[in-house]
Motif scaffolding. Structure first.
Motif, PDB file in Angstrom:
ATOM      1  N   HIS A 250       2.882   7.587  -4.747  1.00 48.89           N
ATOM      2  CA  HIS A 250       3.752   7.816  -4.978  1.00 48.89           C
ATOM      3  C   HIS A 250       3.178   9.139  -6.158  1.00 48.89           C
ATOM      4  O   HIS A 250       1.469   8.584  -6.700  1.00 48.89           O
ATOM      5  N   ARG A 251       3.321  10.094  -6.783  1.00 44.15           N
ATOM      6  CA  ARG A 251       2.945  10.388  -7.981  1.00 44.15           C
ATOM      7  C   ARG A 251       2.763   9.848  -9.099  1.00 44.15           C
ATOM      8  O   ARG A 251       1.457  10.723  -9.559  1.00 44.15           O
ATOM      9  N   THR A 252       3.542   9.651  -9.156  1.00 42.48           N
ATOM     10  CA  THR A 252       3.244   9.183 -10.701  1.00 42.48           C
ATOM     11  C   THR A 252       3.466   7.466 -10.845  1.00 42.48           C
ATOM     12  O   THR A 252       4.298   6.662 -10.045  1.00 42.48           O
ATOM     13  N   GLN A 253       2.491   7.066 -10.936  1.00 42.99           N
ATOM     14  CA  GLN A 253       1.951   5.722 -11.191  1.00 42.99           C
ATOM     15  C   GLN A 253       2.121   4.852 -12.515  1.00 42.99           C
ATOM     16  O   GLN A 253       3.220   4.060 -12.072  1.00 42.99           O
ATOM     17  N   ILE A 299      -0.441  11.279  -9.654  1.00 41.94           N
ATOM     18  CA  ILE A 299      -1.215  12.076  -9.363  1.00 41.94           C
ATOM     19  C   ILE A 299      -0.577  14.266  -9.106  1.00 41.94           C
ATOM     20  O   ILE A 299       0.178  14.024  -7.404  1.00 41.94           O
ATOM     21  N   PRO A 300      -0.762  14.602  -9.464  1.00 42.81           N
ATOM     22  CA  PRO A 300       0.236  15.659  -9.409  1.00 42.81           C
ATOM     23  C   PRO A 300      -0.149  16.643  -8.605  1.00 42.81           C
ATOM     24  O   PRO A 300       0.589  17.411  -8.072  1.00 42.81           O
ATOM     25  N   ASN A 301      -1.431  16.366  -7.536  1.00 47.46           N
ATOM     26  CA  ASN A 301      -1.322  17.008  -6.352  1.00 47.46           C
ATOM     27  C   ASN A 301      -2.305  16.781  -5.630  1.00 47.46           C
ATOM     28  O   ASN A 301      -3.452  15.935  -5.742  1.00 47.46           O
ATOM     29  N   LYS A 367       6.038  15.486  -1.100  1.00 48.33           N
ATOM     30  CA  LYS A 367       7.674  15.231  -1.425  1.00 48.33           C
ATOM     31  C   LYS A 367       7.837  15.108  -2.191  1.00 48.33           C
ATOM     32  O   LYS A 367       6.501  15.475  -3.500  1.00 48.33           O
ATOM     33  N   GLU A 368       8.870  15.773  -3.801  1.00 52.64           N
ATOM     34  CA  GLU A 368       9.308  15.157  -5.063  1.00 52.64           C
ATOM     35  C   GLU A 368       8.355  14.666  -5.547  1.00 52.64           C
ATOM     36  O   GLU A 368       8.221  14.717  -6.524  1.00 52.64           O
ATOM     37  N   ASN A 369       8.283  13.074  -4.976  1.00 58.95           N
ATOM     38  CA  ASN A 369       7.895  11.457  -5.971  1.00 58.95           C
ATOM     39  C   ASN A 369       6.634  10.947  -4.645  1.00 58.95           C
ATOM     40  O   ASN A 369       6.054  10.194  -5.596  1.00 58.95           O
TER      41      ASN A 369
END
Length: 417
Positions: A250-253, A299-301, A367-369
């Protein structure tokens, strides 16, 4: 090197190993011991130390601790302090003389040292063949076919022999070694191939192996650089089971907007979404010098380059990690850690080798998330596939045929120093 030679001289001088001179292996124990300032030590059979005032008793549970730069041995006869490394040697080398560390049994001599961070580090020295009996059942399943186990014994012996006179450890950095925790079938495989190694043009090879190559072997130069070896070709492997793997990150943890900064235990209640991966990230970041308590925010990138090797393995990628570090005293710092356009072998440890299993990546989606990666294989893919070797054994192939398939052009030889 002096320490290795010291134990070797003591072993040879104080008891006979075998009727013929057998190579000795020196193993730094970290895998099961980890970094501890306290160990429990017990002896079965008669052991001696270099200190004439110290009488070692069988069956006594000794506690070994650190006080500054000294080792403290506590037993039923009181306490002993040692400024120098503490060495224990059995009166006779056999399976009736066993030294236990935190309940795990070991044969041979054992040296205990104090490392800089007040860690007690045991170092085990024993004959090559008995070392291998403690390796093979921990590198493959001991219930596998005997010919696969023999192939593993050859690869392990060749690898260990190429590192003689070095101090290796008991982890996957070299070979996993479990001490005197032998299994009947793997012991038989070691004994039936005793002294056999894999050579190319009369010289030992680096007998690399991994769990699974995903259906295609890899060349050594692609993984570690250096000169390409002819016995590590890139070719299809019809025996490897090609087990697929995949993970989602996931991008946002942790959502910063959702944190209630006013509650006293706000830090303790924070939990990342992908705990197994973020724990790997924290261990990695701590090795990079972030010593405080860590929380992974996002993890933005995360990207994987389209460039692939001829084996279809991916090469490079990028990742950015945002995290908080709480220092002693409560100060909280915000950090970003970047790896841009680097080899994937620098990114894989961040995710974890048991999750990001190989560089044979079938797909990567951003993906977006979240990010999703799918692939096949487990490990670097150079040399022998352990699961492939088992499949060959099940199909009736001998260990010599297994070795020739995975290390083409090599020979099985008797090791001569």
């Amino acid at each position: 090197m002096k320490k290795i030679l010291l134990i070797t001289v003591l072993l040879i001088g104080l008891f006979p190993i075998t009727s013929e001179a057998e190579e000795m292996v020196t193993v730094r124990l970290t895998n099961y011991i980890e970094d501890s300032s306290k160990l429990n030590v017990e002896f079965k059979g008669a052991y001696r130390s270099l200190d004439p005032t110290l009488a070692i008793k069988e069956g006594v549970n000794y506690q070994l601790t650190v006080d500054e730069d000294s080792l403290i041995l506590q037993g039923e006869n009181g306490q002993h302090t040692f400024k120098e490394p503490l060495i224990f040697i059995p009166e006779k080398y056999d399976e009736k003389h066993i030294l236990y560390i935190n309940g795990r049994p070991y044969l041979g001599a054992m040296e205990f040292r104090v490392e800089e961070d007040d860690t007690i580090r045991p170092v085990n020295q024993l004959p090559m063949e008995d070392y291998l009996k403690g390796v093979v059942p921990f590198e493959v399943y001991p219930s596998w076919g005997l010919e696969a186990l023999k192939a593993q014994a050859l690869a392990a012996r060749t690898y260990a022999t190429s590192h003689l006179n070095e101090e290796i450890d008991d982890t996957i950095s070299y070979q996993v070694y479990g001490g005197y925790t032998w299994k009947e079938k793997t012991t038989k495989a070691v004994e039936e191939t005793s002294g056999e190694v894999i050579t190319y043009k009369g010289k030992l090879i680096e007998a690399f192996y991994s769990a699974s190559n995903g259906g295609v072997t890899e060349n050594n130069a692609h993984v570690w650089g250096g000169k390409s070896k002819p016995y590590f070709p890139i070719k299809k492997d019809p025996y490897d089971p090609i087990e697929p793997w995949g993970f989602t990150l996931h991008r946002t943890q942790i959502d910063l907007k959702a944190i209630d900064w006013d509650i006293p235990n706000w830090w303790e209640v924070l939990e990342e979404k992908d705990k197994k991966i973020t724990e790997s990230m924290k261990r990695y970041l701590k090795r990079k010098g972030y010593w405080g308590d860590l929380k992974i925010l996002a993890i933005p990138n995360f990207t994987v380059s389209d460039k692939q090797l001829s084996s279809k393995r991916s090469v490079k990628g990028s990742i950015t990690i945002e995290f908080m570090e709480r220092l002693f005293g409560g100060t909280v710092l915000f950090h970003q850690y970047h790896l841009d356009g680097v080899n994937l072998n620098r990114i894989r440890p961040l995710i974890g080798g048991t999750i990001f299993k190989s560089y044979l990546i079938n797909s990567f989606q951003s993906k977006e998330n979240s990010y999703t990666m799918k692939g096949k294989g487990f490990g670097h893919g150079v040399g022998m596939s352990q699961w492939g070797a088992q499949a060959m054994a099940e199909s009736g192939k001998s260990y010599k045929e297994i070795i020739q398939f995975y290390f083409p052009g090599t020979r099985i030889s008797e090791f001569k120093k």
